[in-house]
Motif scaffolding. Structure first.
Motif, PDB file in Angstrom:
ATOM      1  N   LYS A 170       0.835  -1.202   0.000  1.00  0.00           N
ATOM      2  CA  LYS A 170       0.000   0.000   0.000  1.00  0.00           C
ATOM      3  C   LYS A 170       0.870   1.253   0.000  1.00  0.00           C
ATOM      4  O   LYS A 170       0.603   2.207  -0.725  1.00  0.00           O
ATOM      5  CB  LYS A 170      -0.929  -0.016   1.206  1.00  0.00           C
ATOM      6  CG  LYS A 170      -1.897   1.133   1.232  1.00  0.00           C
ATOM      7  CD  LYS A 170      -2.858   1.024   2.403  1.00  0.00           C
ATOM      8  CE  LYS A 170      -3.826   2.177   2.423  1.00  0.00           C
ATOM      9  NZ  LYS A 170      -4.750   2.109   3.554  1.00  0.00           N
ATOM     10  N   ARG A 171       1.943   1.231   0.812  1.00  0.00           N
ATOM     11  CA  ARG A 171       2.834   2.385   0.878  1.00  0.00           C
ATOM     12  C   ARG A 171       3.507   2.613  -0.477  1.00  0.00           C
ATOM     13  O   ARG A 171       3.603   3.744  -0.950  1.00  0.00           O
ATOM     14  CB  ARG A 171       3.895   2.170   1.967  1.00  0.00           C
ATOM     15  CG  ARG A 171       4.786   3.392   2.199  1.00  0.00           C
ATOM     16  CD  ARG A 171       5.941   3.089   3.132  1.00  0.00           C
ATOM     17  NE  ARG A 171       6.878   2.113   2.617  1.00  0.00           N
ATOM     18  CZ  ARG A 171       7.779   2.368   1.639  1.00  0.00           C
ATOM     19  NH1 ARG A 171       7.836   3.561   1.102  1.00  0.00           N
ATOM     20  NH2 ARG A 171       8.602   1.427   1.225  1.00  0.00           N
ATOM     21  N   LEU A 172       3.967   1.538  -1.130  1.00  0.00           N
ATOM     22  CA  LEU A 172       4.609   1.668  -2.445  1.00  0.00           C
ATOM     23  C   LEU A 172       3.629   2.189  -3.501  1.00  0.00           C
ATOM     24  O   LEU A 172       3.985   3.020  -4.334  1.00  0.00           O
ATOM     25  CB  LEU A 172       5.192   0.325  -2.891  1.00  0.00           C
ATOM     26  CG  LEU A 172       6.472  -0.107  -2.195  1.00  0.00           C
ATOM     27  CD1 LEU A 172       6.851  -1.519  -2.625  1.00  0.00           C
ATOM     28  CD2 LEU A 172       7.599   0.862  -2.499  1.00  0.00           C
ATOM     29  N   ALA A 173       2.402   1.701  -3.444  1.00  0.00           N
ATOM     30  CA  ALA A 173       1.395   2.151  -4.412  1.00  0.00           C
ATOM     31  C   ALA A 173       1.111   3.632  -4.232  1.00  0.00           C
ATOM     32  O   ALA A 173       0.972   4.375  -5.214  1.00  0.00           O
ATOM     33  CB  ALA A 173       0.115   1.346  -4.257  1.00  0.00           C
ATOM     34  N   GLN A 174       1.035   4.086  -2.992  1.00  0.00           N
ATOM     35  CA  GLN A 174       0.804   5.501  -2.738  1.00  0.00           C
ATOM     36  C   GLN A 174       2.009   6.332  -3.145  1.00  0.00           C
ATOM     37  O   GLN A 174       1.870   7.430  -3.668  1.00  0.00           O
ATOM     38  CB  GLN A 174       0.468   5.731  -1.270  1.00  0.00           C
ATOM     39  CG  GLN A 174      -0.906   5.244  -0.889  1.00  0.00           C
ATOM     40  CD  GLN A 174      -1.184   5.409   0.600  1.00  0.00           C
ATOM     41  OE1 GLN A 174      -0.265   5.586   1.407  1.00  0.00           O
ATOM     42  NE2 GLN A 174      -2.451   5.318   0.964  1.00  0.00           N
ATOM     43  N   ALA A 175       3.219   5.811  -2.907  1.00  0.00           N
ATOM     44  CA  ALA A 175       4.430   6.562  -3.255  1.00  0.00           C
ATOM     45  C   ALA A 175       4.545   6.719  -4.772  1.00  0.00           C
ATOM     46  O   ALA A 175       5.021   7.747  -5.262  1.00  0.00           O
ATOM     47  CB  ALA A 175       5.663   5.852  -2.702  1.00  0.00           C
ATOM     48  N   GLN A 176       4.119   5.716  -5.524  1.00  0.00           N
ATOM     49  CA  GLN A 176       4.198   5.805  -6.981  1.00  0.00           C
ATOM     50  C   GLN A 176       3.200   6.803  -7.553  1.00  0.00           C
ATOM     51  O   GLN A 176       3.415   7.362  -8.611  1.00  0.00           O
ATOM     52  CB  GLN A 176       3.968   4.430  -7.608  1.00  0.00           C
ATOM     53  CG  GLN A 176       5.118   3.482  -7.383  1.00  0.00           C
ATOM     54  CD  GLN A 176       4.820   2.090  -7.929  1.00  0.00           C
ATOM     55  OE1 GLN A 176       3.708   1.789  -8.308  1.00  0.00           O
ATOM     56  NE2 GLN A 176       5.845   1.251  -7.940  1.00  0.00           N
ATOM     57  N   SER A 177       2.106   7.036  -6.840  1.00  0.00           N
ATOM     58  CA  SER A 177       1.116   7.980  -7.344  1.00  0.00           C
ATOM     59  C   SER A 177       1.282   9.370  -6.738  1.00  0.00           C
ATOM     60  O   SER A 177       0.470  10.245  -6.967  1.00  0.00           O
ATOM     61  CB  SER A 177      -0.296   7.455  -7.071  1.00  0.00           C
ATOM     62  OG  SER A 177      -0.517   7.369  -5.684  1.00  0.00           O
ATOM     63  N   MET A 178       2.364   9.574  -5.987  1.00  0.00           N
ATOM     64  CA  MET A 178       2.634  10.882  -5.392  1.00  0.00           C
ATOM     65  C   MET A 178       3.664  11.631  -6.229  1.00  0.00           C
ATOM     66  O   MET A 178       4.619  11.051  -6.726  1.00  0.00           O
ATOM     67  CB  MET A 178       3.198  10.725  -3.978  1.00  0.00           C
ATOM     68  CG  MET A 178       2.230  10.169  -2.984  1.00  0.00           C
ATOM     69  SD  MET A 178       1.094  11.403  -2.443  1.00  0.00           S
ATOM     70  CE  MET A 178       1.668  11.652  -0.796  1.00  0.00           C
ATOM     71  N   LEU A 179       3.452  12.908  -6.364  1.00  0.00           N
ATOM     72  CA  LEU A 179       4.418  13.781  -7.017  1.00  0.00           C
ATOM     73  C   LEU A 179       5.393  14.296  -5.956  1.00  0.00           C
ATOM     74  O   LEU A 179       5.100  14.240  -4.752  1.00  0.00           O
ATOM     75  CB  LEU A 179       3.687  14.936  -7.693  1.00  0.00           C
ATOM     76  CG  LEU A 179       2.741  14.540  -8.835  1.00  0.00           C
ATOM     77  CD1 LEU A 179       1.945  15.739  -9.300  1.00  0.00           C
ATOM     78  CD2 LEU A 179       3.520  13.939  -9.988  1.00  0.00           C
ATOM     79  N   PRO A 180       6.552  14.809  -6.381  1.00  0.00           N
ATOM     80  CA  PRO A 180       7.533  15.294  -5.394  1.00  0.00           C
ATOM     81  C   PRO A 180       6.970  16.330  -4.420  1.00  0.00           C
ATOM     82  O   PRO A 180       7.419  16.426  -3.285  1.00  0.00           O
ATOM     83  CB  PRO A 180       8.632  15.908  -6.259  1.00  0.00           C
ATOM     84  CG  PRO A 180       8.513  15.231  -7.578  1.00  0.00           C
ATOM     85  CD  PRO A 180       7.065  14.891  -7.741  1.00  0.00           C
ATOM     86  N   ASN A 181       5.980  17.110  -4.854  1.00  0.00           N
ATOM     87  CA  ASN A 181       5.423  18.136  -3.966  1.00  0.00           C
ATOM     88  C   ASN A 181       4.330  17.589  -3.053  1.00  0.00           C
ATOM     89  O   ASN A 181       3.710  18.325  -2.309  1.00  0.00           O
ATOM     90  CB  ASN A 181       4.893  19.324  -4.776  1.00  0.00           C
ATOM     91  CG  ASN A 181       3.733  18.931  -5.679  1.00  0.00           C
ATOM     92  OD1 ASN A 181       3.312  17.790  -5.715  1.00  0.00           O
ATOM     93  ND2 ASN A 181       3.218  19.911  -6.392  1.00  0.00           N
TER      94      ASN A 181
END
Length: 190
Positions: A170-181
């Motif tokens: 879940k954490r990886l999936a959220q990190a992949q859909s997050m932009l640097p900001n």
């Protein structure tokens, strides 16, 4: 001369001998845009215009006399021009129609029958898949109960590993859909 005949005659000014010089059309005058919906709308408008021209041609032919020869030629030329325009517009559309739909239309049946049959087939397949999924969930639950009775320590460590793995995924999936900001990526719909 009725208003439709005068409109056709106005479009043929300078054509001589019943020949038409390039008649402009609303759909042809618009700039070329690669928007599929807009291209489809242009084709639909051209089809409707062609149907109107066919109706006018039918009226002219059904009441034909020597005086109506020139309007007949003008309407025939308008029809040919519009059919040519329709072909050019249709080339911009990439629409795939299942052969079953065309066969239904050829057989004089409603193409909505195809849509209904496809939807009913999808519903039936979905119910079968849901039944299989529910069966596997039941099997998993039953196996976990049996394993828990036989190997309680191993099942507890399995659940801990599974929970940690699920949290990491879940954490990886959220990190992949997050932009640097910190904003979330939004999937664009086509």
């Amino acid at each position: 001369m009725d208003s439709s005949q005068s409109a056709v005659t106005a479009g043929t000014a300078g054509g001589g001998n019943g020949m038409m010089i390039s008649q402009t059309n609303d759909t042809a005058a618009t700039p070329a845009v690669d928007n599929p919906k807009q291209n489809l709308n242009h084709v639909i408008n051209s089809i409707q215009k062609t149907l109107g021209l066919l109706h006018q041609l039918y009226l002219t032919v059904s009441s034909f006399n020597a005086a109506s020869q020139l309007p007949l030629l003008h309407r025939l030329n308008s029809l040919v021009t519009e059919l040519d325009n329709m072909v050019k517009l249709a080339e911009k559309c990439n629409i795939q129609i299942p052969m079953e739909v065309l066969n239904l239309i050829d057989d004089g049946k409603n193409p909505d029958e195809f849509t209904r049959d496809v939807i009913n087939s999808c519903i039936a397949k979905n119910q079968i898949t849901k039944g299989k999924t529910d069966a596997f969930k039941g099997l998993r639950k039953h196996l976990m109960e049996e394993l828990e009775q036989t190997f309680p320590d191993e099942v507890e460590s399995y659940r801990e590993i599974r929970a940690a793995s699920a949290a990491e995924s879940k954490r990886l999936a959220q990190a992949q859909s997050m932009l640097p900001n910190g904003d979330m990526k939004v999937k664009s719909e086509l």
